[in-house]
Every structure is written in structure tokens, then in C-alpha cells.
Write a protein that holds these residues in place. Structure first.
Motif, short mmCIF file in Angstrom:
data_model
loop_
_atom_site.label_atom_id
_atom_site.label_comp_id
_atom_site.label_asym_id
_atom_site.label_seq_id
_atom_site.Cartn_x
_atom_site.Cartn_y
_atom_site.Cartn_z
N THR A 154 33.55 34.72 27.46
CA THR A 154 33.75 35.61 28.61
C THR A 154 35.00 36.45 28.46
OG1 THR A 154 32.67 33.98 30.05
CG2 THR A 154 33.97 35.69 31.12
N SER A 155 36.08 35.86 27.97
CA SER A 155 37.33 36.59 27.78
C SER A 155 37.17 37.72 26.77
CB SER A 155 38.44 35.63 27.33
OG SER A 155 38.70 34.66 28.30
N VAL A 156 36.52 37.41 25.65
CA VAL A 156 36.30 38.44 24.62
C VAL A 156 35.43 39.57 25.17
CG1 VAL A 156 35.25 38.91 22.38
CG2 VAL A 156 36.62 36.84 22.71
N PHE A 157 34.36 39.20 25.85
CA PHE A 157 33.44 40.21 26.41
C PHE A 157 34.16 41.11 27.40
CE2 PHE A 157 30.59 41.44 29.88
CZ PHE A 157 29.64 42.18 29.18
N ASN A 193 38.80 43.19 35.98
CA ASN A 193 38.30 42.45 34.83
C ASN A 193 38.41 40.95 35.04
OD1 ASN A 193 38.52 41.79 31.59
ND2 ASN A 193 37.39 43.66 32.06
N VAL A 194 39.53 40.50 35.63
CA VAL A 194 39.72 39.07 35.89
C VAL A 194 38.68 38.57 36.90
CG1 VAL A 194 41.26 37.40 36.97
CG2 VAL A 194 42.16 39.02 35.32
N LEU A 195 38.40 39.36 37.94
CA LEU A 195 37.41 38.96 38.93
C LEU A 195 36.01 38.89 38.32
CD1 LEU A 195 38.63 40.98 42.05
CD2 LEU A 195 38.93 38.55 41.59
N ILE A 196 35.67 39.86 37.47
CA ILE A 196 34.37 39.83 36.81
C ILE A 196 34.25 38.62 35.89
CG2 ILE A 196 32.89 41.04 35.16
CD1 ILE A 196 33.96 43.67 36.29
N ALA A 197 35.32 38.37 35.12
CA ALA A 197 35.31 37.20 34.22
C ALA A 197 35.18 35.91 35.01
CB ALA A 197 36.60 37.18 33.39
#
Length: 216
Positions: free
Chosen positions: A54-57, A82-86
Motif C-alpha cells: 500500500t505504501s509503495v502504491f 495520500n495517508v487517508l487513502i492508504a
């Protein structure tokens, strides 16, 4: 200076975080082996695998508005999104993971009944729901600690600006104000970690504690 920054800050901090996280994962696997056998060992490794992918994506897909030159606020907004999506991806993935691993251990599927007004039960007899709750607990605490860190380090927020104002009186006040802000910044993360520990303890045993750390 660039070499020192990369070795001391990037590599040093990364190595420290990696060591801490590996220790928490190994501890969770050891404790899980005594309670759930192979499933207990596999769960923390699955969690970190989900987090890594997830982090890489999400890192690859960070986007900002290219119609104008982005400033620091634009970059921070993109990172927050990005953090919320991850986090959302991790929640869904861990839910499916717990359903898959612990379907036969309790009534997790029944707890996810779509009956109106029916909520997920984190009963101690249902390890799937219980461990999923601990993963979410750790994830939420980790995100909140990141938000607190951003508040105390952002140039637009009062803590950093107060250090800047202290420069009017010389280097001594800068050191004192900076040290005070550093000490002050640890209060909320400490309270959040204590709350997570108590929350995991409420959910049951040592394995729950270890899984909440993996979720964080």
C-alpha cells in the motif's frame, strides 16, 4: 552536508524504525504461535506486507495540481490525502485478511450481518473481529501521531512560529523555546500510545497488544 543528512537523518532514522518494527513483528509472531499456531505467526507478516504494498502504491501515485507551481501547503495536502487513502486500503485489506484467517475461529461473518442497526461485535470469543479492532486501533493512533508531528513541525503552526519569534532575543531563548516545544510535543503522542495500550488490553491479551503495534 548532503552526505551527513542522508547518513544521519535518512539512513539512521530509517534503520532505527526498521529495527523497532521488525522487533514488534517478531514478538507478535512468537506470541501468536502460542495462541493461534500458524495463523498467529502469519498475521503480523501479512499486515506488514499489506502496509508495504500500500505504501509503495500510494507513494507512486501522489499528485499535486500542476497548473501552478505547488507550494509547501499543496504538498502537505497531497500527503494528507495520500495517508487517508492508504489507511482506507489497509482497513479493507485487513478486514478481508481477518475474515480469511479466522473465519472458523468465531462468528466474525455473522457479526458483519447487514441487518439494519447491527454493528460489528469485538467479543473476546471472536478472535477475527477482536484482532481487526486492534489493527484499526493501532492504525488510527499512528495516523494521529503523524498529524501531531506535522502540527509541531509545520512552518504555518504556532509551535514553529514561536521558536522563530524567540530569535528576536538571541540564541539562548531559541534553545529554550525549542527544547520546550520538543518536550511539549511528546505529551499528545504519549497519551495516544497509553490509550492504545489500554484499548488493546481491554480487547484481551498480549497478542492483541502486539497486533495493534503492527497496525500502527
Amino acid at each position: 552536508d548532503c552526505v551527513g543528512d542522508n547518513v544521519g537523518d535518512v539512513a539512521g532514522m530509517g534503520a532505527d524504525l526498521f529495527e523497532s518494527y521488525v522487533g514488534s513483528v517478531v514478538a507478535a509472531a512468537v506470541v501468536g504461535a502460542t495462541e493461534f499456531g500458524e495463523k498467529g505467526v502469519a498475521l503480523p507478516f501479512y499486515i506488514i506486507a499489506i502496509g508495504l504494498v500500500t505504501s509503495v502504491f500510494c507513494t507512486v501515485h501522489i499528485r499535486v495540481n500542476t497548473e501552478k507551481t505547488p507550494d509547501l501547503d499543496d504538498l502537505l495536502k497531497a500527503m494528507r490525502l495520500n495517508v487517508l487513502i492508504a489507511g482506507s486500503i489497509i482497513v479493507v485489506s485487513c478486514l478481508l485478511l481477518c475474515l480469511y484467517l479466522f473465519e472458523e475461529e468465531g462468528d466474525f461473518l455473522d457479526d458483519l450481518d447487514s441487518t439494519p442497526g447491527y454493528s460489528v461485535s469485538f467479543d473476546q470469543k471472536d478472535p477475527g473481529a477482536r484482532l481487526f479492532g486492534c489493527i484499526i486501533l493501532g492504525l488510527v493512533v499512528g495516523i494521529l501521531i503523524g498529524m501531531v508531528t506535522e502540527y509541531f513541525t509545520s512552518h504555518t503552526k504556532e509551535p514553529t512560529q514561536s521558536i522563530g519569534r524567540a530569535t528576536e532575543f538571541g540564541p539562548g531563548p531559541v534553545v529554550i523555546q525549542g527544547l520546550g516545544m520538543v518536550m511539549y510535543s511528546t505529551v499528545v503522542p504519549l497519551l495516544l500510545i497509553v490509550a492504545a495500550v489500554l484499548g488493546a488490553y481491554y480487547h484481551c491479551d498480549f497478542y492483541d497488544h502486539a497486533i495493534s503495534v503492527c497496525g500502527m
